[in-house]
Write an enzyme that holds these catalytic residues in place. Structure first.
Site, mmCIF file in Angstrom:
data_model
loop_
_atom_site.group_PDB
_atom_site.id
_atom_site.type_symbol
_atom_site.label_atom_id
_atom_site.label_comp_id
_atom_site.label_asym_id
_atom_site.label_seq_id
_atom_site.Cartn_x
_atom_site.Cartn_y
_atom_site.Cartn_z
ATOM 1 N N ASP A 85 -1.592 -0.316 5.769
ATOM 2 C CA ASP A 85 -1.739 0.272 7.095
ATOM 3 C C ASP A 85 -3.136 0.101 7.654
ATOM 4 O O ASP A 85 -3.330 -0.017 8.832
ATOM 5 C CB ASP A 85 -1.387 1.761 7.063
ATOM 6 C CG ASP A 85 -2.269 2.530 6.100
ATOM 7 O OD1 ASP A 85 -2.605 1.965 5.053
ATOM 8 O OD2 ASP A 85 -2.615 3.676 6.394
ATOM 9 N N ASP B 46 0.871 -1.168 0.000
ATOM 10 C CA ASP B 46 0.000 0.000 0.000
ATOM 11 C C ASP B 46 0.922 1.235 0.000
ATOM 12 O O ASP B 46 2.109 1.103 0.315
ATOM 13 C CB ASP B 46 -0.836 -0.093 1.293
ATOM 14 C CG ASP B 46 -1.644 1.144 1.563
ATOM 15 O OD1 ASP B 46 -2.419 1.521 0.685
ATOM 16 O OD2 ASP B 46 -1.493 1.715 2.655
ATOM 17 N N ASP C 202 0.020 5.149 0.948
ATOM 18 C CA ASP C 202 -0.131 6.136 2.032
ATOM 19 C C ASP C 202 -0.204 5.466 3.398
ATOM 20 O O ASP C 202 -0.999 4.564 3.616
ATOM 21 C CB ASP C 202 -1.388 6.978 1.800
ATOM 22 C CG ASP C 202 -1.203 7.927 0.643
ATOM 23 O OD1 ASP C 202 -0.604 8.988 0.827
ATOM 24 O OD2 ASP C 202 -1.625 7.567 -0.474
HETATM 25 O O1 LIG Z 1 -4.696 3.086 -0.450
HETATM 26 P P1 LIG Z 1 -3.792 4.154 0.022
HETATM 27 O O2 LIG Z 1 -2.515 4.223 -0.744
HETATM 28 O O3 LIG Z 1 -3.555 4.086 1.502
HETATM 29 O O4 LIG Z 1 -4.602 5.513 -0.291
HETATM 30 C C1 LIG Z 1 -5.697 5.932 0.495
HETATM 31 C C2 LIG Z 1 -5.796 7.440 0.454
HETATM 32 O O5 LIG Z 1 -4.483 7.911 0.706
HETATM 33 C C3 LIG Z 1 -4.262 9.318 0.617
HETATM 34 O O6 LIG Z 1 -4.859 9.935 1.736
HETATM 35 C C4 LIG Z 1 -4.257 9.603 2.969
HETATM 36 O O7 LIG Z 1 -2.918 10.116 3.003
HETATM 37 C C5 LIG Z 1 -2.819 11.568 2.930
HETATM 38 C C6 LIG Z 1 -1.349 11.932 2.883
HETATM 39 O O8 LIG Z 1 -0.643 11.431 3.974
HETATM 40 C C7 LIG Z 1 -3.537 12.172 4.137
HETATM 41 O O9 LIG Z 1 -3.492 13.583 4.083
HETATM 42 C C8 LIG Z 1 -4.995 11.702 4.156
HETATM 43 O O10 LIG Z 1 -5.648 12.167 5.305
HETATM 44 C C9 LIG Z 1 -5.059 10.158 4.121
HETATM 45 O O11 LIG Z 1 -6.402 9.717 3.985
HETATM 46 C C10 LIG Z 1 -4.762 9.853 -0.693
HETATM 47 O O12 LIG Z 1 -4.582 11.247 -0.725
HETATM 48 C C11 LIG Z 1 -6.204 9.455 -0.957
HETATM 49 O O13 LIG Z 1 -6.598 9.892 -2.224
HETATM 50 C C12 LIG Z 1 -6.287 7.933 -0.895
HETATM 51 O O14 LIG Z 1 -7.645 7.566 -1.088
#
Ligand SMILES: O=P(O)(O)OC[C@H]1O[C@H](O[C@H]2O[C@H](CO)[C@@H](O)[C@H](O)[C@H]2O)[C@H](O)[C@@H](O)[C@@H]1O
Length: 333
Positions: free
Chosen positions: A301, A109, A111
Site C-alpha cells: 500500500d 504486504d 497492513d
Molecule cells: O509493512 P506493513 O505490513 O504494512 O506494516 C507496517 C505497520 O503496520 C501496522 O500498522 C499500520 O496498521 C495498523 C492497523 O491497521 C494501524 O493502526 C497503524 O496506524 C498502521 O501504521 C503495524 O501495527 C505496525 O507495527 C507495522 O509497522
C-alpha cells in the site's frame, strides 16, 4: 552616566538573554559572565537543532497516511503519479502477457493491503474472502507475506501454512510449514539477519512503553526485530511530545534508526536490510537468483492507500488466468 551605561548594558544582556532562555527562567537582576553567555548560546543552538529536528519529525508525522482524497489523481494530469504507475488491474492483460514463460512469485504486504487500516493494530484482521483469495494464489504461485509486523503476529492474522513469511520488515524470514512444490522450495528456510539486535530491541521497547505511557492514545508494539510507536489515536497536540520521547530514547542507541509508516514511527536496526532485500533473498531461496525466468509481483500500500478490494480482485483474476492458461496449454498438447 556610569549608572545609565550600566543599566543599558544590563538591559542589553537581559534582552539578549531573554531570547536565549524561556521567559520564566530569566533571572532579571543577575549579571552574566562571557562564559555564561557562551554556554547559554551553545545550549540555545543545541536546543534549536533539536527543535528543528522535532519540527521536521512532526511535519512528517502530519504528512503520513494521506487520505484517499489526497491520493486520488486525475488521469488528465500527465505529471501525476498514477500516469507513471498505472493500476495493475487496468494493466492486467499486459502483465500476464509479460509473464508467459516465467514463474510468477507473489509478494504481499499485510497492513493496508490484505487488511484494512484500523485504529487498533491488534485488530487488523483480514476478511475471509481475502484469506481465500490468498490461499488460492498460493496454490498456483510461490507466495510471501512481507510485513513490518512481527512474523508470529502476522501469521496469527493470515493463518495460512503454505506461504513464506518475512516479518519485521524482512528481518525474520521463514519458509512454509507445509510441503512446498516449487523449484527448490527451500521449505525449511529461516533467516534472521538482525538476531544480535534482539536484546537491544527488547530494551528499547520497554523504555518506549515507559516513556510514552503518559501520552494518551500512544501504543508501542514489539515487532521482535523492530518496534512501532503508533500515534493514530494520539491527539495532534501531543505529537511533538511523543516525538520528543522517541527521540530521547533513540539518542541512546546509535545502532538503531527511525523510519516512518502510516501514523507510526518505526525503530529498527541500522543494518543494510529491508523488504526489498528480503524479496531478493526469497527469490534466491526459490532458485531464481539472477534469473530471467521469474516475474516477481509485489503488492503493497505504501503511501497511496490501495483499496483492499482491488487487491483481492487482482489475486482472483490471477488465479482465473492461471487456470485458463493451464487448461489451454494442456488442450494444445
Ligand atoms: O509493512 P506493513 O505490513 O504494512 O506494516 C507496517 C505497520 O503496520 C501496522 O500498522 C499500520 O496498521 C495498523 C492497523 O491497521 C494501524 O493502526 C497503524 O496506524 C498502521 O501504521 C503495524 O501495527 C505496525 O507495527 C507495522 O509497522
Amino acid at each position: 552616566m556610569t549608572n545609565q551605561q550600566n543599566v543599558a548594558v544590563l538591559d542589553m544582556k537581559s534582552r539578549g538573554l531573554r531570547s536565549l532562555l524561556p521567559p520564566s527562567s530569566l533571572p532579571v537582576s543577575k549579571s552574566f559572565s562571557p562564559t555564561d553567555l557562551k554556554m547559554l548560546l551553545k545550549k540555545r543552538l543545541e536546543g534549536e537543532k533539536v527543535g528543528t529536528k522535532m519540527n521536521a519529525w512532526v511535519d512528517s508525522m502530519r504528512s503520513s497516511s494521506p487520505t484517499r482524497i489526497r491520493s486520488t489523481y486525475s488521469t488528465d494530469d500527465n505529471s501525476s503519479w498514477i500516469v507513471h504507475h498505472p493500476s495493475a488491474l487496468s494493466m492486467f492483460d499486459q502483465i500476464m502477457a509479460a509473464s508467459i514463460g516465467k514463474q510468477i512469485v507473489m509478494f504481499l504486504d499485510y497492513d493496508g493491503t490484505l487488511s484494512p487500516i484500523v485504529e487498533d493494530p491488534d485488530r487488523a484482521f483480514m476478511s475471509r474472502e481475502m484469506r481465500a483469495a490468498v490461499r488460492d494464489v498460493a496454490r498456483y504461485f510461490p507466495t510471501a507475506i512481507v510485513t513490518g509486523r512481527c512474523r508470529d503476529k502476522v501469521y496469527s492474522f493470515v493463518k495460512l501454512s503454505g506461504l513464506y513469511y518475512a516479518g519485521s520488515h524482512g528481518m525474520d524470514i521463514k519458509g512454509p510449514s507445509k510441503s512446498c512444490k516449487y523449484k527448490n522450495g527451500n521449505r525449511g528456510v529461516l533467516f534472521q539477519p538482525a538476531s544480535e539486535f534482539l536484546p537491544m530491541i527488547d530494551e528499547v521497547y520497554k523504555a518506549l512503553v515507559e516513556k510514552t505511557k503518559s501520552i494518551g492514545g500512544a501504543k508501542v508494539e514489539n515487532n521482535k526485530f523492530c518496534v512501532s510507536v503508533h500515534f493514530r489515536c494520539v491527539d495532534e497536540k501531543s505529537w511533538a511530545a511523543l516525538a520528543e520521547q522517541v527521540r530521547s530514547v533513540l539518542s541512546q542507541y546509535p545502532k538503531l534508526k527511525l523510519t516512518q509508516g502510516r501514523k507510526v514511527l518505526e525503530i529498527r536496526p541500522t543494518i543494510e536490510w529491508d523488504k526489498g532485500r528480503a524479496l531478493q533473498f526469497l527469490l534466491e531461496a526459490l532458485g531464481y537468483a539472477n534469473s530471467n525466468d521469474v516475474l516477481p509481483i509485489y503488492i503493497g500500500d505504501d503511501r497511496t492507500d490501495e483499496d483492499a478490494f482491488k487487491v483481492e480482485e487482482f489475486l482472483r483474476r490471477l488465479v482465473d488466468w492461471k487456470k485458463i492458461f493451464t487448461r489451454r496449454r494442456s488442450t494444445i498438447i
